[in-house]
Design a protein around this motif. Sequence first.
Motif, PDB file in Angstrom:
ATOM      1  N   THR A  26       0.830  -1.205   0.000  1.00 26.99           N
ATOM      2  CA  THR A  26       0.000   0.000   0.000  1.00 26.99           C
ATOM      3  C   THR A  26       0.861   1.250   0.000  1.00 26.99           C
ATOM      4  OG1 THR A  26      -1.794  -1.166   1.115  1.00 26.99           O
ATOM      5  CG2 THR A  26      -1.810   1.233   1.257  1.00 26.99           C
ATOM      6  N   ASN A  29       2.203   1.906  -3.458  1.00 27.72           N
ATOM      7  CA  ASN A  29       1.244   2.264  -4.498  1.00 27.72           C
ATOM      8  C   ASN A  29       0.409   3.499  -4.209  1.00 27.72           C
ATOM      9  OD1 ASN A  29       1.189   0.164  -6.774  1.00 27.72           O
ATOM     10  ND2 ASN A  29       1.384  -1.063  -4.931  1.00 27.72           N
ATOM     11  N   ASP A  30       0.445   3.999  -2.984  1.00 28.75           N
ATOM     12  CA  ASP A  30      -0.384   5.154  -2.644  1.00 28.75           C
ATOM     13  C   ASP A  30       0.470   6.271  -2.059  1.00 28.75           C
ATOM     14  OD1 ASP A  30      -2.243   7.003  -1.861  1.00 28.75           O
ATOM     15  OD2 ASP A  30      -3.446   5.618  -0.672  1.00 28.75           O
ATOM     16  N   VAL A  94      -3.560  -4.517  -3.757  1.00 31.40           N
ATOM     17  CA  VAL A  94      -3.947  -3.246  -3.143  1.00 31.40           C
ATOM     18  C   VAL A  94      -5.296  -2.826  -3.712  1.00 31.40           C
ATOM     19  CG1 VAL A  94      -3.379  -0.796  -2.871  1.00 31.40           C
ATOM     20  CG2 VAL A  94      -1.562  -2.519  -2.768  1.00 31.40           C
ATOM     21  N   ASP A  96      -7.513   0.339  -3.689  1.00 33.22           N
ATOM     22  CA  ASP A  96      -7.424   1.755  -3.354  1.00 33.22           C
ATOM     23  C   ASP A  96      -8.813   2.380  -3.352  1.00 33.22           C
ATOM     24  OD1 ASP A  96      -6.517   4.234  -2.772  1.00 33.22           O
ATOM     25  OD2 ASP A  96      -5.439   4.559  -4.641  1.00 33.22           O
ATOM     26  N   LEU A 114      -3.246  -3.872  -8.516  1.00 32.20           N
ATOM     27  CA  LEU A 114      -3.771  -2.613  -7.968  1.00 32.20           C
ATOM     28  C   LEU A 114      -5.175  -2.411  -8.534  1.00 32.20           C
ATOM     29  CD1 LEU A 114      -3.470   0.064  -6.429  1.00 32.20           C
ATOM     30  CD2 LEU A 114      -2.231   0.972  -8.412  1.00 32.20           C
ATOM     31  N   TYR A 116      -8.717  -0.090  -8.312  1.00 29.89           N
ATOM     32  CA  TYR A 116      -9.349   1.149  -7.869  1.00 29.89           C
ATOM     33  C   TYR A 116     -10.840   0.936  -7.610  1.00 29.89           C
ATOM     34  CZ  TYR A 116      -5.099   3.642  -9.016  1.00 29.89           C
ATOM     35  OH  TYR A 116      -3.792   4.085  -9.055  1.00 29.89           O
ATOM     36  N   LEU A 140      -2.978  -3.412 -13.324  1.00 31.30           N
ATOM     37  CA  LEU A 140      -3.639  -2.232 -12.766  1.00 31.30           C
ATOM     38  C   LEU A 140      -5.038  -2.160 -13.369  1.00 31.30           C
ATOM     39  CD1 LEU A 140      -2.297   1.292 -12.209  1.00 31.30           C
ATOM     40  CD2 LEU A 140      -4.398   0.985 -13.503  1.00 31.30           C
ATOM     41  N   GLY A 194       2.836   1.566 -10.905  1.00 30.85           N
ATOM     42  CA  GLY A 194       1.866   1.960  -9.890  1.00 30.85           C
ATOM     43  C   GLY A 194       0.862   2.991 -10.349  1.00 30.85           C
ATOM     44  N   TYR A 195       0.676   4.015  -9.547  1.00 25.46           N
ATOM     45  CA  TYR A 195      -0.356   5.012  -9.737  1.00 25.46           C
ATOM     46  C   TYR A 195      -0.299   5.703 -11.088  1.00 25.46           C
ATOM     47  CZ  TYR A 195      -3.207   6.118  -5.699  1.00 25.46           C
ATOM     48  OH  TYR A 195      -4.169   6.123  -4.755  1.00 25.46           O
TER      49      TYR A 195
END
Length: 198
Positions: A26, A29-30, A94, A96, A114, A116, A140, A194-195
């Motif tokens: 986490t 990635n955040d 993760v 998010d 990841l 969302y 993702l 990641g993001y």
Amino acid sequence: MATPRRTPAPQGVGVWRRVREDIAATRRNDPAARSKAEIVINYSGMHALWLHRIAHRLWMRAGTKLLARTLSQFNRFATGVEIHPGAQIGRRVVIDHGMGIVIGETAVVGDDVLIYHGVTLGGTSGHRVKRHPTVGSRVLIGAGAKLLGNITIGDDSRIGANAVVTRDAPANSVLTGVPARVRQRTPAEQDLVGYYEI
């Protein structure tokens, strides 16, 4: 396409090692995560995964499926994330923001994924068959994306926000649109993590 290889927990690795992995994933990635304590106390996506692990173990035992389903419904109420206890979730996943995520019974999610908010890994069959997506490792999935049916998404793929995916995609794909179109990631996109993927 092959089912993604989920990293098995090394022999002797306990609950606390997995919890530390989750916290580290986490933080990676955040960028808004300021401390371990903040993550443990406030991240509902992580709470949802922890409760799912318990529900999944109960689901795999004879005679405890009702208890597993009851725990998964409590998880939905408490976190806004609905994960069927039969779903197989890999390590260091993760979630998010979490709210509105639905993961169906026969879904398989690889490692280091990841996800969302608003994502659905849904089924398209009313029969007791493999009817939910299989998602590879290091994928993702953008906010609001819908992955429907017994499809396979290859490792290292990126799914854009609100994409509707109903067909298989090979590794290193980018999927965007309704219905989603598939293209290979460019060399420049290979370096993004990641993001900042989509």
